[in-house]
Design a protein around this motif. Sequence first.
Motif, PDB file in Angstrom:
ATOM      1  N   ILE A 138       0.850  -1.195   0.000  1.00  0.00           N
ATOM      2  CA  ILE A 138       0.000   0.000   0.000  1.00  0.00           C
ATOM      3  C   ILE A 138       0.882   1.240   0.000  1.00  0.00           C
ATOM      4  CG2 ILE A 138      -1.774   1.275   1.270  1.00  0.00           C
ATOM      5  CD1 ILE A 138      -2.765  -1.406   0.140  1.00  0.00           C
ATOM      6  N   HIS A 139       0.570   2.167  -0.896  1.00  0.00           N
ATOM      7  CA  HIS A 139       1.298   3.432  -1.024  1.00  0.00           C
ATOM      8  C   HIS A 139       0.430   4.567  -0.498  1.00  0.00           C
ATOM      9  CE1 HIS A 139       4.264   1.712  -3.889  1.00  0.00           C
ATOM     10  NE2 HIS A 139       3.250   0.872  -4.098  1.00  0.00           N
ATOM     11  N   ALA A 140       1.043   5.475   0.239  1.00  0.00           N
ATOM     12  CA  ALA A 140       0.403   6.731   0.644  1.00  0.00           C
ATOM     13  C   ALA A 140       1.240   7.838   0.020  1.00  0.00           C
ATOM     14  CB  ALA A 140       0.386   6.853   2.163  1.00  0.00           C
ATOM     15  N   ALA A 173       5.186  13.844  -1.499  1.00  0.00           N
ATOM     16  CA  ALA A 173       5.623  12.910  -0.453  1.00  0.00           C
ATOM     17  C   ALA A 173       5.105  11.525  -0.778  1.00  0.00           C
ATOM     18  CB  ALA A 173       5.096  13.365   0.903  1.00  0.00           C
ATOM     19  N   HIS A 174       5.815  10.516  -0.262  1.00  0.00           N
ATOM     20  CA  HIS A 174       5.439   9.130  -0.516  1.00  0.00           C
ATOM     21  C   HIS A 174       5.956   8.224   0.590  1.00  0.00           C
ATOM     22  CE1 HIS A 174       6.395   5.019  -1.893  1.00  0.00           C
ATOM     23  NE2 HIS A 174       5.228   5.106  -2.509  1.00  0.00           N
ATOM     24  N   GLY A 175       5.268   7.116   0.800  1.00  0.00           N
ATOM     25  CA  GLY A 175       5.730   6.010   1.624  1.00  0.00           C
ATOM     26  C   GLY A 175       4.890   4.799   1.286  1.00  0.00           C
ATOM     27  N   SER A 176       5.426   3.619   1.543  1.00  0.00           N
ATOM     28  CA  SER A 176       4.638   2.414   1.324  1.00  0.00           C
ATOM     29  C   SER A 176       4.853   1.453   2.479  1.00  0.00           C
ATOM     30  CB  SER A 176       4.988   1.732  -0.008  1.00  0.00           C
ATOM     31  OG  SER A 176       6.282   1.193   0.013  1.00  0.00           O
ATOM     32  N   GLU A 214       8.593   1.257   3.679  1.00  0.00           N
ATOM     33  CA  GLU A 214       9.607   1.477   2.643  1.00  0.00           C
ATOM     34  C   GLU A 214       9.379   2.809   1.932  1.00  0.00           C
ATOM     35  OE1 GLU A 214      12.184  -0.231   1.917  1.00  0.00           O
ATOM     36  OE2 GLU A 214      11.819  -2.303   2.498  1.00  0.00           O
ATOM     37  N   GLY A 215      10.425   3.340   1.358  1.00  0.00           N
ATOM     38  CA  GLY A 215      10.333   4.455   0.409  1.00  0.00           C
ATOM     39  C   GLY A 215       9.663   5.701   0.947  1.00  0.00           C
ATOM     40  N   VAL A 216       9.979   6.084   2.181  1.00  0.00           N
ATOM     41  CA  VAL A 216       9.398   7.310   2.737  1.00  0.00           C
ATOM     42  C   VAL A 216      10.279   8.486   2.327  1.00  0.00           C
ATOM     43  CG1 VAL A 216       8.770   8.555   4.842  1.00  0.00           C
ATOM     44  CG2 VAL A 216       8.382   6.083   4.687  1.00  0.00           C
ATOM     45  N   ALA A 217       9.671   9.453   1.665  1.00  0.00           N
ATOM     46  CA  ALA A 217      10.422  10.630   1.210  1.00  0.00           C
ATOM     47  C   ALA A 217       9.478  11.810   1.050  1.00  0.00           C
ATOM     48  CB  ALA A 217      11.130  10.345  -0.105  1.00  0.00           C
ATOM     49  N   VAL A 218      10.025  12.978   1.256  1.00  0.00           N
ATOM     50  CA  VAL A 218       9.318  14.239   1.016  1.00  0.00           C
ATOM     51  C   VAL A 218      10.202  15.081   0.099  1.00  0.00           C
ATOM     52  CG1 VAL A 218       8.381  16.345   2.076  1.00  0.00           C
ATOM     53  CG2 VAL A 218       8.164  14.142   3.261  1.00  0.00           C
ATOM     54  N   ARG A 219       9.585  15.691  -0.892  1.00  0.00           N
ATOM     55  CA  ARG A 219      10.330  16.548  -1.812  1.00  0.00           C
ATOM     56  C   ARG A 219      11.071  17.636  -1.027  1.00  0.00           C
ATOM     57  NH1 ARG A 219       6.632  19.002  -6.227  1.00  0.00           N
ATOM     58  NH2 ARG A 219       6.771  20.858  -4.915  1.00  0.00           N
ATOM     59  N   ALA A 220      12.293  17.925  -1.395  1.00  0.00           N
ATOM     60  CA  ALA A 220      13.168  18.812  -0.618  1.00  0.00           C
ATOM     61  C   ALA A 220      12.539  20.173  -0.331  1.00  0.00           C
ATOM     62  CB  ALA A 220      14.501  18.983  -1.329  1.00  0.00           C
ATOM     63  N   ARG A 235       2.127  12.892   7.899  1.00  0.00           N
ATOM     64  CA  ARG A 235       0.850  12.459   7.319  1.00  0.00           C
ATOM     65  C   ARG A 235       1.002  11.160   6.532  1.00  0.00           C
ATOM     66  NH1 ARG A 235      -2.664  17.216   4.838  1.00  0.00           N
ATOM     67  NH2 ARG A 235      -4.079  15.444   4.609  1.00  0.00           N
ATOM     68  N   VAL A 236       2.128  11.003   5.832  1.00  0.00           N
ATOM     69  CA  VAL A 236       2.404   9.736   5.144  1.00  0.00           C
ATOM     70  C   VAL A 236       2.468   8.615   6.174  1.00  0.00           C
ATOM     71  CG1 VAL A 236       4.207   8.416   3.946  1.00  0.00           C
ATOM     72  CG2 VAL A 236       3.547  10.667   3.095  1.00  0.00           C
ATOM     73  N   MET A 237       3.226   8.835   7.245  1.00  0.00           N
ATOM     74  CA  MET A 237       3.372   7.798   8.266  1.00  0.00           C
ATOM     75  C   MET A 237       2.037   7.487   8.945  1.00  0.00           C
ATOM     76  SD  MET A 237       6.299   6.523   8.084  1.00  0.00           S
ATOM     77  CE  MET A 237       6.153   5.496   9.555  1.00  0.00           C
ATOM     78  N   ALA A 238       1.215   8.483   9.193  1.00  0.00           N
ATOM     79  CA  ALA A 238      -0.097   8.235   9.815  1.00  0.00           C
ATOM     80  C   ALA A 238      -0.932   7.296   8.950  1.00  0.00           C
ATOM     81  CB  ALA A 238      -0.833   9.551  10.053  1.00  0.00           C
ATOM     82  N   ALA A 239      -0.906   7.508   7.639  1.00  0.00           N
ATOM     83  CA  ALA A 239      -1.656   6.629   6.731  1.00  0.00           C
ATOM     84  C   ALA A 239      -1.094   5.211   6.755  1.00  0.00           C
ATOM     85  CB  ALA A 239      -1.621   7.195   5.314  1.00  0.00           C
ATOM     86  N   LEU A 240       0.232   5.082   6.738  1.00  0.00           N
ATOM     87  CA  LEU A 240       0.848   3.756   6.753  1.00  0.00           C
ATOM     88  C   LEU A 240       0.615   3.054   8.084  1.00  0.00           C
ATOM     89  CD1 LEU A 240       4.216   4.551   4.944  1.00  0.00           C
ATOM     90  CD2 LEU A 240       2.060   3.753   3.942  1.00  0.00           C
TER      91      LEU A 240
END
Length: 181
Positions: free
Chosen positions: A46-48, A58-61, A80-86, A96-101
């Motif tokens: 699952i990707h957020a 931003a992204h994470g899975s 995996e793959g948690v990142a926010v654009r610089a 917010r990505v982590m909350a969804a994951l």
Amino acid sequence: MTEPLWHIAHTYELTPTARDGIRALLDTAFEGDFSDDDWDHTLGGIHAYARDDSGLLAHGSVVQRRVIHAHRSYRIGYVEGVAVRADRRREGLGGRVMAALERVIDGAYTFGALSASATGAGLYAARGWQVWQGRIGVQGLSRVELLPDEEGSTYVRAAGSRPLPSPSQKLIFDWRDGDVL
């Protein structure tokens, strides 16, 4: 600047454009240290992710992994793959990505785990993730191989009301190509 639009999707639901955009974000965010194996580890779960008019922000899975602890196999959610654009860091997008994951982990897994970079460790610790205090290993082809270099950077989080395993026994992760954790 528009308010970000948030998406939650399984890998199979991502369009080729979305997949390409996520890979580009991760390549840039990890400054060229994001391999094809790292990308493969990010897929299948699952990707957020968030985007606005300027593109992907931003992204994470979270993907399923198997971990053996005290002679029992657990199905865990591995982040995996948690990142926010610089240019959009420090705005709460990573949280917010982590909350969804974490909602996915709470609903589907026994506990969560991840390997944190020095840069990301503060985000995870602030959200209640804990450094695993026990030994860490991987199930190799013929035996369990200990991973002392992963100790201190592997974080775990209880899922829902379930307890975490005791660090008195090691966590033995399933094998995969590239970085095991």
